[in-house]
Design a protein around this motif. Structure first.
Motif, PDB file in Angstrom:
ATOM      1  N   GLY A   1     -13.177   0.368  -1.946  1.00  0.00           N
ATOM      2  CA  GLY A   1     -12.149   1.337  -1.621  1.00  0.00           C
ATOM      3  C   GLY A   1     -11.618   2.034  -2.861  1.00  0.00           C
ATOM      4  N   THR A   2     -10.934   3.121  -2.640  1.00  0.00           N
ATOM      5  CA  THR A   2     -10.334   3.872  -3.742  1.00  0.00           C
ATOM      6  C   THR A   2      -8.819   3.693  -3.724  1.00  0.00           C
ATOM      7  OG1 THR A   2     -10.201   5.857  -2.369  1.00  0.00           O
ATOM      8  CG2 THR A   2     -12.175   5.575  -3.714  1.00  0.00           C
ATOM      9  N   GLY A   3      -8.181   3.889  -4.855  1.00  0.00           N
ATOM     10  CA  GLY A   3      -6.728   3.763  -4.935  1.00  0.00           C
ATOM     11  C   GLY A   3      -6.268   2.345  -4.647  1.00  0.00           C
TER      12      GLY A   3
ATOM     13  N   SER B   1     -13.858  -9.116  -0.796  1.00  0.00           N
ATOM     14  CA  SER B   1     -14.222  -8.347   0.393  1.00  0.00           C
ATOM     15  C   SER B   1     -13.039  -7.530   0.904  1.00  0.00           C
ATOM     16  CB  SER B   1     -14.730  -9.275   1.500  1.00  0.00           C
ATOM     17  OG  SER B   1     -13.708 -10.143   1.947  1.00  0.00           O
ATOM     18  N   LEU B   2     -11.803  -7.921   0.538  1.00  0.00           N
ATOM     19  CA  LEU B   2     -10.618  -7.164   0.952  1.00  0.00           C
ATOM     20  C   LEU B   2     -10.605  -5.756   0.363  1.00  0.00           C
ATOM     21  CD1 LEU B   2      -7.671  -9.728   0.715  1.00  0.00           C
ATOM     22  CD2 LEU B   2      -9.131  -9.192   2.667  1.00  0.00           C
ATOM     23  N   ASN B   3     -11.320  -5.548  -0.723  1.00  0.00           N
ATOM     24  CA  ASN B   3     -11.304  -4.245  -1.404  1.00  0.00           C
ATOM     25  C   ASN B   3     -12.306  -3.253  -0.823  1.00  0.00           C
ATOM     26  OD1 ASN B   3      -9.384  -5.293  -3.144  1.00  0.00           O
ATOM     27  ND2 ASN B   3     -10.879  -5.851  -4.711  1.00  0.00           N
ATOM     28  N   VAL B   4     -13.103  -3.695   0.155  1.00  0.00           N
ATOM     29  CA  VAL B   4     -14.131  -2.822   0.726  1.00  0.00           C
ATOM     30  C   VAL B   4     -13.507  -1.830   1.704  1.00  0.00           C
ATOM     31  CG1 VAL B   4     -16.202  -2.765   2.181  1.00  0.00           C
ATOM     32  CG2 VAL B   4     -15.937  -4.562   0.451  1.00  0.00           C
TER      33      VAL B   4
ATOM     34  N   LEU C   1       0.835  -1.195   0.000  1.00  0.00           N
ATOM     35  CA  LEU C   1       0.000   0.000   0.000  1.00  0.00           C
ATOM     36  C   LEU C   1       0.875   1.253   0.000  1.00  0.00           C
ATOM     37  CD1 LEU C   1      -2.632  -1.189   2.634  1.00  0.00           C
ATOM     38  CD2 LEU C   1      -2.851  -1.205   0.140  1.00  0.00           C
ATOM     39  N   PRO C   2       0.311   2.416  -0.320  1.00  0.00           N
ATOM     40  CA  PRO C   2       1.093   3.661  -0.320  1.00  0.00           C
ATOM     41  C   PRO C   2       1.753   3.902   1.031  1.00  0.00           C
ATOM     42  CG  PRO C   2      -1.041   3.995  -1.367  1.00  0.00           C
ATOM     43  CD  PRO C   2      -1.077   2.624  -0.773  1.00  0.00           C
TER      44      PRO C   2
END
Length: 337
Positions: free
Chosen positions: A270-272, A259-262, A207-208
């Motif tokens: 989620g965004t990004g 579901s990990l993207n929520v 992640l960033p």
């Protein structure tokens, strides 16, 4: 190693409760996944299917807490400045014999639940915007169709004949036929899920800068602090806890879904990079041919027979008591590849 967090999830797919201690039972931690939310199955009128974050992302907006014998659900829509809305649910319904039974079929493993009634169904239905039933487990076990203790490899359970298959689906007869085979409540594939801090930190590296992976997305029961490297748990076979001899037998890998993207703050995708977490993990964590399209994070497990009733506590020492020479292969008919 050491236990750093313990979690129970009273209602499947809603947010969990972080707890200082939890009691081991055959079906999972006491109070874990004892309730499930059901929605009408559009493809099969009159049938109900269990709700999951991968399909209904707003489930993450419902928080749970336990005080005594009461489960409290707290809901506040994103952006709302009003006081949060709450619902209290008895963890052990006293009028169980009076409740209507409802069929629940999760991942091809059927059981029977108890419809908690209109008061609870209406509260959830009003907030989701469609008809919802809150069902209680009521000690009607579901059979584990996949990786079991002493059978954690590629083959899974031995095939049964047609008559045995039918009888095994019945809540009372099934466990008598299965003997030592595992049973669960409204858990997905096993009673327990174990993850580690090093592996969680490795997820954060994708992640960033300054963004950490949200541990709650992974819905583990046990988070371990360990000096092992990330993903060492892929090869773990058994863990021993504390001084009483409690053990959890690790049998299969947990393949992850979208579901990990929520975004757990908004209840939407989620965004990004945070909204691409599944894809980021797929690059190098598709390590189990049993779920070849899904990245692996965490190990499913079962309490040993002598461990039922024992209590695990945050801070307990943990030892790796068995290590596998190679990774196990996930097996569950209808799900595994």
């Amino acid at each position: 190693m050491q236990i750093s967090q313990l979690w129970v999830y009273p209602i499947k797919s809603l947010r969990g409760c972080v707890v200082p201690q939890a009691m081991l039972t055959k079906e999972g931690f006491y109070h874990d996944r004892r309730f499930v939310l059901l929605q009408q199955d559009e493809a099969n009128p009159g049938k109900w299917k269990h709700m999951a974050v991968s399909r209904i992302s707003q489930m993450v907006l419902f928080h749970t807490s336990i005080s005594g014998d009461i489960l409290t659900i707290t809901y506040r829509p994103p952006g709302s400045t009003a006081d949060p809305e709450t619902l209290e649910i008895p963890l052990e319904p006293e009028n169980l014999p009076e409740l209507k039974r409802v069929d629940v079929n999760m991942h091809f493993s059927p059981t029977t639940g108890f419809d908690m009634g209109e008061k609870y169904s209406k509260w959830f239905s009003d907030r989701f915007g469609f008809k919802v039933i809150l069902a209680y487990w009521g000690n009607n076990p579901r059979l584990v169709l996949g990786n079991l203790p002493n059978k954690p490899t590629t083959q899974g359970p031995k095939p049964k004949n047609v008559i045995t298959n039918v009888l095994s689906s019945l809540p009372v007869i099934g466990p008598m036929l299965e003997g030592d085979d595992g049973v669960i409540a409204f858990n997905d594939c096993a009673p327990y899920l174990v993850v580690t801090e090093p592996s969680l930190a490795d997820v954060s590296k994708r992640l960033p800068e300054g963004v950490e992976a949200d541990v709650t997305k992974f819905r583990a029961n046990i988070l371990l602090k360990t000096s092992d490297s990330a993903w060492a748990e892929d090869f773990w076979g058994e863990l021993a806890f504390g001084d009483e001899g409690a053990k959890i037998l690790l049998t299969g890998n947990c393949g992850r879904c979208k579901s990990l993207n929520v975004d757990y703050n908004t209840g939407e995708s989620g965004t990004g990079k945070d909204g691409e977490l599944l894809k980021l993990l797929q690059k190098d964590r598709r390590v189990d041919p049993g779920v070849k399209y899904s990245p692996i994070f965490g190990r499913y497990g079962f309490a040993s027979k002598g461990s039922e009733g024992m209590v695990l506590r945050v801070g307990d020492e943990v030892a790796l008591s068995k290590r596998n020479e190679e990774r196990t292969r996930f097996y569950w008919p209808g799900i595994s590849t």
